[in-house]
Design an enzyme around this catalytic site. Sequence first.
Site, short mmCIF file in Angstrom:
data_model
loop_
_atom_site.label_atom_id
_atom_site.label_comp_id
_atom_site.label_asym_id
_atom_site.label_seq_id
_atom_site.Cartn_x
_atom_site.Cartn_y
_atom_site.Cartn_z
N LYS A 1 0.85 -1.21 0.00
CA LYS A 1 0.00 0.00 0.00
C LYS A 1 0.87 1.25 0.00
O LYS A 1 2.05 1.21 0.41
CB LYS A 1 -0.93 0.03 1.22
CG LYS A 1 -0.23 0.08 2.60
CD LYS A 1 0.13 1.46 3.11
CE LYS A 1 0.80 1.43 4.48
NZ LYS A 1 1.65 2.53 4.82
N ASP B 1 -2.44 -2.15 10.69
CA ASP B 1 -2.67 -2.04 9.24
C ASP B 1 -3.22 -3.33 8.63
O ASP B 1 -3.57 -3.36 7.45
CB ASP B 1 -1.35 -1.71 8.52
CG ASP B 1 -1.01 -0.23 8.61
OD1 ASP B 1 -1.88 0.57 9.04
OD2 ASP B 1 0.13 0.14 8.26
P1 ATP Z 1 4.40 -0.28 7.75
O1 ATP Z 1 4.14 0.49 6.50
O2 ATP Z 1 3.24 -1.11 8.21
O3 ATP Z 1 5.05 0.52 8.83
P2 ATP Z 1 6.88 -1.25 6.84
O4 ATP Z 1 6.84 -1.38 5.35
O5 ATP Z 1 7.52 -0.01 7.38
O6 ATP Z 1 5.43 -1.42 7.38
P3 ATP Z 1 7.52 -4.00 7.12
O7 ATP Z 1 8.24 -4.32 5.85
O8 ATP Z 1 6.11 -4.42 7.21
O9 ATP Z 1 7.65 -2.45 7.45
O10 ATP Z 1 8.29 -4.69 8.32
C1 ATP Z 1 9.06 -4.08 9.28
C2 ATP Z 1 9.81 -5.18 10.03
O11 ATP Z 1 8.93 -6.23 10.40
C3 ATP Z 1 10.88 -5.82 9.19
O12 ATP Z 1 12.12 -5.16 9.33
C4 ATP Z 1 10.93 -7.26 9.70
O13 ATP Z 1 11.90 -7.41 10.70
C5 ATP Z 1 9.58 -7.50 10.35
N1 ATP Z 1 8.73 -8.48 9.61
C6 ATP Z 1 8.08 -9.51 10.14
N2 ATP Z 1 7.43 -10.22 9.22
C7 ATP Z 1 7.63 -9.63 8.04
C8 ATP Z 1 7.23 -9.91 6.71
N3 ATP Z 1 6.48 -10.96 6.41
N4 ATP Z 1 7.63 -9.05 5.74
C9 ATP Z 1 8.40 -7.99 6.05
N5 ATP Z 1 8.83 -7.70 7.28
C10 ATP Z 1 8.46 -8.49 8.28
#
Ligand code: ATP
Length: 288
Positions: A13, A139
């Site tokens: 998203k 989310d």
């Molecule tokens: P958001 O936009 O919800 O803040 P984000 O894109 O900043 O998400 P994510 O990629 O969802 O961050 O993940 C952040 C951390 O969560 C990663 O650094 C990882 O350690 C952990 N994590 C756990 N499961 C997953 C997964 N399936 N995919 C990605 N990260 C994951």
Amino acid sequence: MDSDRIQRKAYAKVNLGLDVLRRREDGYHEVRMIMQTVDLYDTLTFSKQKEKGILVLTDQEALPGDESNLVYRAAKLITDTYGVEQGIRIDLQKRIPMAAGMAGGSTDAAAVFHGMNELFDLGMGQEEMCRLGVRIGADVPYCIMGGTALAEGIGEKLTPLKAAPSCFVVIAKPDLEVSTKYVYENLQADSLAFHPDIDGMQAAIDMGNLQEMAKRMGNVLETVTETRYPVITQLKELMKAGGALNALMSGSGPTVFGIFDTQESAGNIYEELKNKKITSQVFLSALV
Ligand code: ATP
């Protein structure tokens, strides 16, 4: 694929608008966000297993399939709640940049709800999936629903909106990771000088007016992340100079996305960003 094995796409998203109203007593922030799925996805393959238990395998060394993975946690929650006896293996093929502000982990967890619901015929409705999903992350309910939506509360109160007008999207993830926790902790929620016009954006989406929608793009979390990392400003400026109707940081960052009304201008800036090598992760995408 047979009935013992299914595959699902987990879409990333972007936040077309992200406003924070206040910091709550419990430390959570009350938000108003316009969420939008984009055509950039991870792929999850679900297979029934003879052996009991949950096995999660990923194609990224940096992302283990253990209890820390949101895929594992979602599978465990569903297994425990529904008393699923049979074992399951989930293979995660990651494409969405991590710690990027694109809800990569949450969307994978959401795909687990859809995938296991189908594989084991659990009969969960969307409401039930969202009710459980919020225990994994704020989310996750939005990711279960997808499309264009207004998210309020801590992000879990959802109002589906008319699909945003179609456009082309260029996504660039700077080569750095940003923790969502850090950004919220450093946000001066009570003294923000600017609040994006979320109601105005909702109205523009309702009218199918891409220009007016793009004009109202805004994200208060830029006050923390963009201030710290100038590459975000650089990417936004490059996209706007290349014809983007607007460009913004998504979520807590550091990913930047630009909205374009022609495939040509989006394609040109995509090539330019790849050639300039400011970041190794650039995607040419669209809304879904
Ligand atoms: P958001 O936009 O919800 O803040 P984000 O894109 O900043 O998400 P994510 O990629 O969802 O961050 O993940 C952040 C951390 O969560 C990663 O650094 C990882 O350690 C952990 N994590 C756990 N499961 C997953 C997964 N399936 N995919 C990605 N990260 C994951």
